[in-house]
Design a protein around this motif. Structure first.
Motif, PDB file in Angstrom:
ATOM      1  N   ASP B  17       0.815  -1.216   0.000  1.00  0.00           N
ATOM      2  CA  ASP B  17       0.000   0.000   0.000  1.00  0.00           C
ATOM      3  C   ASP B  17       0.854   1.275   0.000  1.00  0.00           C
ATOM      4  O   ASP B  17       0.350   2.372  -0.238  1.00  0.00           O
ATOM      5  N   PHE B 158      -0.981  10.416  -0.803  1.00  0.00           N
ATOM      6  CA  PHE B 158      -1.502   9.929   0.479  1.00  0.00           C
ATOM      7  C   PHE B 158      -0.466  10.071   1.591  1.00  0.00           C
ATOM      8  O   PHE B 158      -0.740   9.707   2.739  1.00  0.00           O
ATOM      9  N   LYS B 179      -3.078   8.747  -5.704  1.00  0.00           N
ATOM     10  CA  LYS B 179      -4.005   8.903  -4.577  1.00  0.00           C
ATOM     11  C   LYS B 179      -3.936   7.692  -3.648  1.00  0.00           C
ATOM     12  O   LYS B 179      -4.011   7.816  -2.428  1.00  0.00           O
ATOM     13  N   SER B 180      -3.813   6.505  -4.250  1.00  0.00           N
ATOM     14  CA  SER B 180      -3.804   5.290  -3.438  1.00  0.00           C
ATOM     15  C   SER B 180      -3.157   4.133  -4.191  1.00  0.00           C
ATOM     16  O   SER B 180      -3.186   4.060  -5.431  1.00  0.00           O
ATOM     17  N   GLU B 182      -3.891   1.064  -2.728  1.00  0.00           N
ATOM     18  CA  GLU B 182      -4.620  -0.005  -2.034  1.00  0.00           C
ATOM     19  C   GLU B 182      -5.164  -1.056  -3.002  1.00  0.00           C
ATOM     20  O   GLU B 182      -5.535  -0.743  -4.129  1.00  0.00           O
TER      21      GLU B 182
END
Lengths: 190, 190
Positions: B17, B158, B179-180, B182
């Protein structure tokens, strides 16, 4: 290459009979326009060599290598001297002693990016005793790739690097060949 | 910058992540053509900023920095992380912790190449927690030079790097804002 030789005469500093400091335009501050010309010149000299990839070593080799890669339209790989969290698997390694840093280090390339189909041009900022070049050759051979030759920005012709590489059958193209640094003066091979 | 985002989606690897591996075109193998486009874009964004010098950090910052320097017609300085025999005097230093390498290192620039007349654009490959950027800012301020802004290839939005730099009043231009990471997916800030 006359612009490079002029730059060495104007901005290089002879620290000893062995050490030429070119931190003003190559090893610390970099002159991008000169690097562009260097890229043009390497691309011209190796135009017909069938190069598929350029390999160099961090950090000072990156600028001339990337400019050459841009001109030749091929990817550049820089061998890493230092462990990274993201560079972990499938590593080909070799050890090299750096005279200017006085340390032995392990250099590494991920075999993900080199294959037996590759014909590799090695680019580096300096050629002196040839230790870095030999370590790169070892890694490229471990990958099963072949070597198109070596493009060197500044060669210290009074050290054995070129001689040994040529003995092994490699083509060496150096843009400035330094014959001597004696008396604080840079003289070039004619 | 769409070509960069496409390249990240196609060739980037999400290791966790927190960690995005872009060794295929930026951090180990380098795509010179993409670097050329990145240089064009930074030069366009900072065209009116009065930049006199670009500062980056070895090794992965060098390729985007040199291409930007070529387009803007200004010299590039790369901060060194490792001691060199030729880089010894008049050093400005700062310490930085690298998350991806898990070591604290001292970075250094010779004050020979930076003066109070310089207006500096900082270029780097990644912005995450901003530690490397803050260390470069510290060195540039020690030289009495001013800062035109920061040009970042990939920003991990992030993490706190951009937020803290903007709080300090610095302009940050990132070409891809992640942004991510994940679920193994890269999503960008719109």
């Amino acid at each position: 290459m006359d612009t490079l030789k002029s730059k060495i005469q104007a901005e290089g500093q002879v620290l000893s009979d062995q050490v030429l400091k070119v931190d003003a335009f190559l090893n610390h501050q970099i002159d991008p326009s000169l690097m562009g010309e260097i890229g043009d010149e390497f691309a011209r000299r190796f135009a017909d060599a069938g190069v598929t990839k350029i390999v160099t070593i961090e950090a000072s080799g990156i600028a001339p290598a990337i400019m050459t890669g841009l001109k030749m339209g091929v990817p550049v790989i820089f061998a890493r001297k230092h462990q990274s969290l993201t560079l972990t698997d499938n590593l080909l390694t070799s050890t090299v002693y750096s005279f200017t840093k006085r340390v032995e280090s392990t250099i590494a390339i991920s075999m993900t990016h080199l294959s037996s189909d590759d014909h590799v041009l090695i680019i580096d900022d300096f050629l002196a005793n040839g230790k870095a070049a030999q370590a790169l050759i070892s890694i490229i051979q471990q990958a099963g790739a072949s070597i198109a030759g070596l493009g060197i920005v500044i060669e210290k012709s009074f050290q054995v690097g070129r001689q040994e590489l040529e003995k092994q059958g490699y083509r060496v193209e150096s843009l400035a060949r330094v014959k001597s640094l004696e008396g604080g003066q840079v003289t070039f091979v004619e």
